[in-house]
Design an enzyme around this catalytic site. Structure first.
Site, mmCIF file in Angstrom:
data_model
loop_
_atom_site.group_PDB
_atom_site.id
_atom_site.type_symbol
_atom_site.label_atom_id
_atom_site.label_comp_id
_atom_site.label_asym_id
_atom_site.label_seq_id
_atom_site.Cartn_x
_atom_site.Cartn_y
_atom_site.Cartn_z
ATOM 1 N N GLU A 99 -56.877 59.980 25.338
ATOM 2 C CA GLU A 99 -56.657 60.623 24.040
ATOM 3 C C GLU A 99 -56.951 62.115 24.157
ATOM 4 O O GLU A 99 -58.086 62.501 24.432
ATOM 5 C CB GLU A 99 -57.580 59.986 22.991
ATOM 6 C CG GLU A 99 -57.244 58.531 22.730
ATOM 7 C CD GLU A 99 -58.403 57.731 22.122
ATOM 8 O OE1 GLU A 99 -59.334 58.322 21.547
ATOM 9 O OE2 GLU A 99 -58.384 56.491 22.253
ATOM 10 N N GLU A 128 -58.025 52.374 22.682
ATOM 11 C CA GLU A 128 -58.778 52.232 23.923
ATOM 12 C C GLU A 128 -58.380 50.982 24.696
ATOM 13 O O GLU A 128 -58.352 50.985 25.934
ATOM 14 C CB GLU A 128 -60.282 52.218 23.650
ATOM 15 C CG GLU A 128 -60.842 53.573 23.237
ATOM 16 C CD GLU A 128 -60.459 53.994 21.824
ATOM 17 O OE1 GLU A 128 -60.002 53.120 21.058
ATOM 18 O OE2 GLU A 128 -60.599 55.186 21.498
ATOM 19 N N PHE A 146 -65.537 58.918 24.359
ATOM 20 C CA PHE A 146 -67.000 58.892 24.293
ATOM 21 C C PHE A 146 -67.484 57.492 24.679
ATOM 22 O O PHE A 146 -66.822 56.491 24.404
ATOM 23 C CB PHE A 146 -67.498 59.243 22.888
ATOM 24 C CG PHE A 146 -67.069 60.627 22.430
ATOM 25 C CD1 PHE A 146 -67.419 61.758 23.154
ATOM 26 C CD2 PHE A 146 -66.300 60.787 21.292
ATOM 27 C CE1 PHE A 146 -67.015 63.022 22.747
ATOM 28 C CE2 PHE A 146 -65.890 62.051 20.879
ATOM 29 C CZ PHE A 146 -66.249 63.176 21.619
ATOM 30 N N PHE A 204 -67.094 54.105 22.838
ATOM 31 C CA PHE A 204 -65.757 53.520 22.702
ATOM 32 C C PHE A 204 -65.379 52.678 23.909
ATOM 33 O O PHE A 204 -64.321 52.049 23.938
ATOM 34 C CB PHE A 204 -64.718 54.615 22.416
ATOM 35 C CG PHE A 204 -65.123 55.530 21.284
ATOM 36 C CD1 PHE A 204 -65.920 55.058 20.253
ATOM 37 C CD2 PHE A 204 -64.729 56.852 21.256
ATOM 38 C CE1 PHE A 204 -66.327 55.891 19.222
ATOM 39 C CE2 PHE A 204 -65.140 57.696 20.227
ATOM 40 C CZ PHE A 204 -65.937 57.222 19.206
ATOM 41 N N HIS A 248 -71.065 57.977 18.220
ATOM 42 C CA HIS A 248 -70.466 58.841 19.249
ATOM 43 C C HIS A 248 -71.336 58.983 20.488
ATOM 44 O O HIS A 248 -70.854 59.439 21.512
ATOM 45 C CB HIS A 248 -70.174 60.229 18.686
ATOM 46 C CG HIS A 248 -68.889 60.314 17.930
ATOM 47 N ND1 HIS A 248 -68.706 59.724 16.719
ATOM 48 C CD2 HIS A 248 -67.712 60.913 18.237
ATOM 49 C CE1 HIS A 248 -67.472 59.956 16.295
ATOM 50 N NE2 HIS A 248 -66.845 60.669 17.194
HETATM 51 C C1 LIG Z 1 -62.391 54.272 18.722
HETATM 52 C C2 LIG Z 1 -62.389 55.758 18.667
HETATM 53 N N1 LIG Z 1 -61.665 56.445 19.564
HETATM 54 C C3 LIG Z 1 -61.652 57.791 19.528
HETATM 55 C C4 LIG Z 1 -62.366 58.474 18.589
HETATM 56 C C5 LIG Z 1 -62.344 59.994 18.533
HETATM 57 N N2 LIG Z 1 -61.612 60.402 17.353
HETATM 58 C C6 LIG Z 1 -62.222 60.705 16.201
HETATM 59 S S1 LIG Z 1 -61.172 61.027 14.972
HETATM 60 C C7 LIG Z 1 -59.819 60.815 15.968
HETATM 61 C C8 LIG Z 1 -58.444 60.969 15.419
HETATM 62 C C9 LIG Z 1 -58.197 60.004 14.330
HETATM 63 O O1 LIG Z 1 -56.961 60.240 13.754
HETATM 64 P P1 LIG Z 1 -56.576 59.577 12.364
HETATM 65 O O2 LIG Z 1 -56.933 58.139 12.357
HETATM 66 O O3 LIG Z 1 -55.174 59.941 12.081
HETATM 67 O O4 LIG Z 1 -57.554 60.257 11.337
HETATM 68 P P2 LIG Z 1 -57.645 61.773 10.889
HETATM 69 O O5 LIG Z 1 -58.768 62.369 11.679
HETATM 70 O O6 LIG Z 1 -56.334 62.423 11.171
HETATM 71 O O7 LIG Z 1 -57.960 61.714 9.441
HETATM 72 C C10 LIG Z 1 -60.239 60.462 17.245
HETATM 73 C C11 LIG Z 1 -59.322 60.189 18.364
HETATM 74 C C12 LIG Z 1 -63.149 57.721 17.696
HETATM 75 N N3 LIG Z 1 -63.951 58.300 16.787
HETATM 76 N N4 LIG Z 1 -63.119 56.370 17.743
#
Ligand SMILES: Cc1ncc(C[n+]2csc(CCOP(=O)(O)OP(=O)(O)O)c2C)c(N)n1
Lengths: 324, 327
Positions: free
Chosen positions: A29, A62, A85, A88, A130
């Protein structure tokens, strides 16, 4: 030797591996286009350099990322995937634990999974969803190897070994170290899996650490030196396979053992080291083994608690004093 | 669409949108002043029309949300003082400094759970909705998640379970076009997420997520359906994330033209204008809402900054119901 940041050293390993071997590809990611516009981050600029066939930004999935690595490695590619992180890993864990680690065994040795999972670890103020050092969980799974470097040279050399290793390797990266400068060799200089490093020689007690905790141990060694106490510091570099010999030899010389890690204490990696000392180094022990670790709570968010939680050099000094 | 009888709720929606914007603008300012806020701050700036979905619910309905929750929680009527204190990591914070901005949990106003593990909210919400069905409470659960989250298997698993068991669960996807630095097109193979509803036997409505009236109407209709025992529903709000993923993120990967286009469709500006034109709100009323929001937020910052941090040893509390954890 040249000095470079750990993040850059990791990128050098990825670059060398990709230049050398077409089978290596990266996925994760934001590993191509990242919210961090920072040249010290490991995958910075690799999308531009190698293109989107070999540097793949994935959806937030993931299980799919890890499954991709398992399937592609079984077909002969050398995937290097990133889990953003450490917590995850729980989402990737079915693929990693029940498949990458077990299918060689289940196939009676017919199948191979030469994959690498880079996992970013560290205590930063985002709260415990995290930040969670799960290395002891992963170390408990037969079939997985795991590295946990403390400096740029090892981060580079261990990653190169992991990528070309025939087995699944979890490469834990302490994110705080991305921004730390240190020496690192040029070119494809590998650090073998399963070989610890004596970071500092000493005679009065052995401190065993890995990742960022090595720097905690070194700081403690500096503090104790001022009092005339000589610490030996071992940097494990690889948690699985563990270089028991180096640990036991050192214990044989010093007679005292303290383990240090940023993960929580109960059933942590330090417990395995203490058990090995008791089972195989008992005759050398002049005092009980001490473990320095985080308290048995999830990682905190608020600054004063982060300070309290993270094992520091004073904690190591205190542990050493208690067994001198 | 909105009717004459809706004036009250539309005014409330506007008021909460104004409060949310002011609250988050303040966080942006604090984040820029190094040291005044620990950690990263993830804001809903530009997505405030989601407030209408919250106000479409009844007080005993439950919300499960994610890392981008300030607007949802303020709309529920949570205390801005303790929210701000939490964001600063203070003892007086709604979660005693354990959460920060990312996992704000306010059960007092039925913000039941918040997870920052992307995609985790929907299965948790299915559990909450099951409990409501089981106890015949008559209430429903609304779960907020992002377009990025829709890629996680857990979201699909929750939708399937809710569909099969006809759980009173309203899935609300805020499609803000981004997941971190990945655009919506990079992680979704079909044009919209609402169309996935068909695979799980529920209705799926795509609405203009910057139009609070659209959001209100659809959320009301779908929530009523859930409440009648007809099973889950999915609504997708087509909206936009105006700030980066964290205030440090200056969106170097975003086309400035795209930002400009969406800024021209700012949900707050549009709603303010519409309510004035329709005579639902006077300019003076809106001005006093703005002043009140500024006062509330100023007070929240003062409260938070004057509050002490929790004791370091309190890191050992709240692991178990009773005993402290050990060092
Ligand atoms: C399982 C997991 N993988 C990766 C992350 C890191 N991460 C936090 S927010 C995000 C993007 C999420 O996108 P979206 O669901 O569209 O929500 P937005 O932030 O755009 O509101 C990521 C990859 C996480 N918190 N949890």
């Amino acid at each position: 030797m040249r000095e470079m940041h750990t993040g850059v050293a990791i990128r050098e390993a990825l670059t060398l591996a990709m230049e050398q071997d077409e089978r290596v590809f990266l996925a994760g990611e934001g590993i191509g286009t990242s919210i961090h516009d920072n040249p010290l981050m490991p995958t910075y600029g690799l999308l531009e350099k190698f293109g989107s066939k070999r540097v793949k930004d994935t959806p937030v999935s993931e299980a799919a990322i890890a499954g991709l690595a398992v399937g592609a490695s079984n077909m002969g590619l050398l995937p290097v995937v990133e889990i953003m992180f450490f917590p995850f890993m729980t989402l990737a864990s079915d693929m990693v634990v029940n498949h990458a680690a077990k299918l060689r065994y289940l196939s009676g040795g017919k199948s191979a999974f030469p994959l690498t999972v880079r996992v970013k670890a560290g205590l930063f103020p985002a709260g415990c969803q995290h930040c969670h050092n799960l290395e002891a969980w992963m170390a408990h799974v037969p079939g997985l190897k795991m590295t946990f470097a403390s400096n740029p040279a090892d981060a580079k050399g261990l990653l190169l070994s992991a990528i070309f290793d025939p087995d699944p390797v979890i490469v834990v990266e302490d994110m705080g170290l991305y921004f730390m400068l240190g020496e690192a060799p040029e070119g494809d200089v590998r650090v073998p899996l399963g070989k610890a490093r004596i970071a500092r020689q000493g005679t009065d007690a052995t401190v065993v650490a890995y990742g960022g905790a090595v720097h905690t141990a070194m700081a403690a060694a500096g503090m104790l030196e001022a009092e005339g106490v000589s610490l030996e510091v071992i940097d494990l570099r690889t948690l699985v396979p563990l270089d028991k010999e180096t640990v036991l030899e050192s214990l044989g010389r010093t007679g005292r053992l303290v383990t240090v890690h940023d993960a929580t204490r109960f059933c942590g990696y330090g417990a395995e080291l203490a058990a090995i000392a008791a089972e195989e180094g008992f005759a050398s022990l002049k005092a009980p083994v001490r473990r320095v670790a985080a308290p048995n709570t999830p990682a905190p968010f608020t600054p004063p608690q982060v300070e309290y939680y993270k094992p520091g050099a004073e904690d190591v000094v205190e542990a050493v004093r208690s067994i001198l | 669409m909105a009717t004459a009888g809706d004036a009250g709720i539309r005014l409330q929606i506007l008021e909460k949108m104004i409060l949310s914007r002011r609250f988050e603008d303040q966080i942006t300012e604090l984040a820029e002043e190094q040291g005044r806020l620990p950690g990263m701050q993830i804001l809903a700036t530009g997505q405030e029309a989601a407030v209408a979905a919250v106000l479409a619910l009844q007080d005993d309905d439950v919300i499960v949300t994610n890392h981008r929750s300030h607007a949802h929680i303020l709309a529920r009527g949570a205390d801005p003082n303790t929210l701000m204190a939490e964001i600063m990591g203070k003892e007086s914070g709604v979660n005693h400094g354990k959460s920060g901005t990312l996992h704000l949990i306010v059960p007092e106003v039925n913000v039941l759970m918040t997870s920052t593990v992307v995609g985790a909210a929907p299965p948790l919400a299915a559990g909450a909705a099951f409990a409501q069905q089981y106890t015949e409470s008559g209430a429903i659960t609304a779960v907020f998640f992002g377009d990025g989250a829709a890629a996680e298997g857990s979201v699909h698993e929750a939708m399937n379970l809710a569909g099969v068991w006809k759980l009173p669960l309203l899935f609300i996807c805020e499609n803000n076009c981004w997941a971190g630095a990945q655009s919506y097109q990079e992680h979704c193979s079909v044009g919209n997420i609402a169309s996935r509803a068909g695979s799980y036997g529920m209705p799926g409505d795509l609405v203009n997520g910057n139009d609070a009236d659209d959001v209100l109407k659809t959320a009301r209709d779908l929530a009523a359906r859930c409440r009648e025992g007809k099973g889950p529903a999915l609504m997708e709000l087509a909206t936009y994330r105006m700030h980066g993923h964290g205030e440090f993120d200056k969106q170097h990967y975003v086309d400035p033209e795209e930002l400009k286009e969406w800024a021209a469709r700012d949900p707050l500006t549009m709603y303010r204008k519409r309510l004035t034109e329709e005579g639902v709100a006077t300019a003076e009323q809106i001005e006093s809402m703005e002043q009140e929001a500024a006062r509330i937020v100023e007070e929240a910052v003062r409260f938070a900054e004057e509050s002490p941090y929790p004791a370091p040893e309190a890191v050992l509390d709240h692991v178990w119901a009773e005993a402290r954890a050990t060092r």
